[in-house]
Write an enzyme that holds these catalytic residues in place. Structure first.
Site, short mmCIF file in Angstrom:
data_model
loop_
_atom_site.label_atom_id
_atom_site.label_comp_id
_atom_site.label_asym_id
_atom_site.label_seq_id
_atom_site.Cartn_x
_atom_site.Cartn_y
_atom_site.Cartn_z
N THR A 148 39.63 -38.01 -111.41
CA THR A 148 39.52 -36.64 -111.91
C THR A 148 39.74 -36.65 -113.42
O THR A 148 40.33 -37.59 -113.95
CB THR A 148 40.56 -35.73 -111.24
OG1 THR A 148 41.87 -36.29 -111.47
CG2 THR A 148 40.32 -35.62 -109.75
N CYS A 176 26.53 -56.17 -117.61
CA CYS A 176 27.06 -57.38 -116.99
C CYS A 176 28.33 -57.78 -117.75
O CYS A 176 28.34 -57.78 -118.98
CB CYS A 176 26.06 -58.54 -117.04
SG CYS A 176 24.75 -58.43 -115.81
#
Length: 547
Positions: A257, A402
């Protein structure tokens, strides 16, 4: 405000691809497919903005289109302030965002300045024009849950229930990352429209109408040993409290949140719209309700830990907010970075990313093939690419992330630039990274929590990182405050290099992609981590270590 999308294709409107690449990245941050509220210039993270206001955005675009190849544009908290004659290898853009003198470095004072139009909060990659939506955070989330599985459950989350919350721009990566590691996810979000949006975009598999239904479905999939992600409309404090009161213990508990920014955290009992109106009309009552909800939220997470769940903070400063709300043992559970990601930082490994400025997904798929061929022995990397190609659709400009280390980045960057030169790629590639990198951040409640030598709050490193990247010839460099955890709690730096196929770009890439992650290894070696200390002894390490 008209819909903004990045230009694509080979034709450019700027004086070189160095400027054009930055222009496309900036506009891509506001693509409605990935931005939270593009009409407000907010990309993600509560209210992380790409520019201070509409006038500033227009001025930045105009400056980039007219910027010469030996000039540098300066951005002060989302507002362009000057163009200076520098030299061709200098950055085309240098920026600073949301920086305040430490004594005044808090949300209250920041808001006063923001209301007067003097500053803007850029989060991390919004302010540095490197935001690429969920695809930007997905691998880091996948890596985190992979480490959780390895540490606690024998390498897989199969048959395990993960309870979490927040399906916003960052949190939306959670369900995919959990199911990719074999788990069953229940993900709560207070905004029903957001839950539906994630269902339509296949970020979650199922939307439950109630917590009881979500638990029933989770039980069925756990019994079958099959992964699934279940979206649920509900406030995190209420949902987590239900688990405690009914003595239901998930295997893993976390949350994403926007607790770092209390103006974006929705109190229990209110819809997002009701919360917004209350914040405007009765700010003191709103803040009191927020803190009470956070108190219940964190208290429930502490209780779930005591019940046997694996619980961790996912970098949104939730524990500190809980401590302020009166939870004395809010820090009894760890943060994700110190607990699961730090070994990767010690290797100079982090969220390296690249963006196809052509707008053509084929350019990314071609670079995927290079990665798979270049790093054949890295099974985790192969698993990641196979997963993301199968499960994730591009949003905005196609991009890939990556977690490459200090050696791999420069090797790969050189190949990308050569592919642009040869025409194998349809247009140049923007190479950038998240700010959650080894040398790029000082954040005592997240990336630099519980450092071995106690250097959690030392902010020299991200500043040195930005200065070094300027000296190394990056296309864009910036230094910022507060990303992910809020004003007063972090300093971090961003960097971008445009691989345009030229010899100059190759020199930029060679210097930046070695120096940027290598400084991270030095930072962790300096803090006493043995893995990093061994790496800096390598004769091929791209820096002379003095100490």
């Amino acid at each position: 405000m008209e819909i903004i999308k990045s230009p694509t294709g080979k034709e450019i409107t700027c004086k070189s691809w160095q400027q054009e690449g930055l222009l496309r990245l900036l506009l891509n941050c506001l693509d409605p497919d990935i931005a939270k509220a593009p009409e407000e210039l907010v990309a993600y993270g509560g209210r992380g903005k790409v520019a201070r206001d509409i006038e500033s955005l227009k001025a930045i675009v105009n400056a980039l289109m007219n910027l010469e190849n030996d000039e540098t544009l300066l951005i002060q908290s989302g507002k362009p302030v000057g163009v200076f004659r520098t030299f061709e290898y200098a950055p085309r853009v240098i920026m600073a965002g949301a920086l305040l003198v430490p004594h005044w470095s808090n949300w209250e004072y920041f808001h006063k300045l923001e209301e007067r139009g003097l500053t803007a909060f850029g989060q991390s990659t919004a302010g540095s024009w490197a935001y690429i939506g969920t695809q930007g955070i997905l691998q880091g989330t996948w890596e985190t849950f992979g480490q959780v599985a390895k540490r606690h459950f024998g390498g897989t989350l199969k048959g395990k229930m993960v309870l979490t919350s927040g399906l916003g721009e960052m949190g939306s990566a959670q369900p995919l990352a959990i199911t990719a590691n074999g788990g069953v996810a229940i993900v709560a979000d207070v905004d029903r429209a957001i839950v539906k949006k994630r269902l339509i975009s296949s970020m979650i598999d199922i939307m439950a109408d109630s917590l009881g239904e979500a638990l029933e479905m989770a039980g069925e999939y756990i019994a079958k040993g099959e992964p699934v992600s279940i979206g649920l409309c509900g406030n995190a404090a209420d949902v987590y409290g239900y688990f405690v009161s009914h003595k239901i213990t998930p295997d893993v508990v976390t949350d994403q949140t926007p607790a770092h920014d209390l103006e974006s955290y929705i109190p229990s009992g209110l819809s997002p719209r009701e919360a917004h109106l209350l914040a405007e009309e009765e700010p003191e009552r709103y803040e009191k309700m927020v803190m009470e909800t956070i108190r219940r939220h964190v208290r429930a997470m502490v209780e779930l830990k005591n019940m046997g769940a694996v619980v961790f903070d996912y970098g949104n400063n939730l524990r500190e907010q809980g401590r302020k709300a009166g939870i004395e043992d809010a820090f009894c559970f760890p943060g994700f970075a110190s607990e699961y990601i730090r070994p990767l930082f010690c290797e100079g490994r982090g969220p390296f990313r690249w963006v196809a400025l052509s707008g053509d997904p084929e350019d990314i798929y071609k670079t995927d093939e290079v990665i798979l061929s270049l790093f054949k022995g890295d099974t985790r990397l192969h698993d990641w690419l196979n997963f993301v190609e199968r499960r994730f659709m591009f949003h905005g400009l196609p991009a890939r992330v990556c977690w490459l280390n200090y050696k791999e980045r420069s090797v790969f960057g050189k190949i990308i630039n050569e592919m642009v030169t040869s025409g194998k790629l349809k247009a140049p590639i923007a190479i950038t990274r998240d700010h959650m990198d080894a040398a790029a951040v000082a954040s005592p409640f997240r990336e630099t929590e519980a450092m071995k030598d106690g250097s959690d709050a030392i902010a020299d490193w991200p500043v040195l990182n930005a200065l070094l990247n300027c000296s190394s010839g990056a296309t864009l460099v910036g230094i910022y405050q507060g990303g992910g955890v809020g004003i007063g709690y972090s300093i971090h730096s961003g960097v971008t290099v445009i691989a345009d196929g030229t010899e100059q770009a190759q020199k930029r890439l060679d210097h930046v992609l070695k120096a940027d992650p290598a400084l991270g290894v030095i930072r962790y070696a300096d803090a006493g981590y043995e893995t990093a200390r061994e790496i800096i002894k390598d004769p091929d390490f791209p820096a002379k270590v003095v100490s």
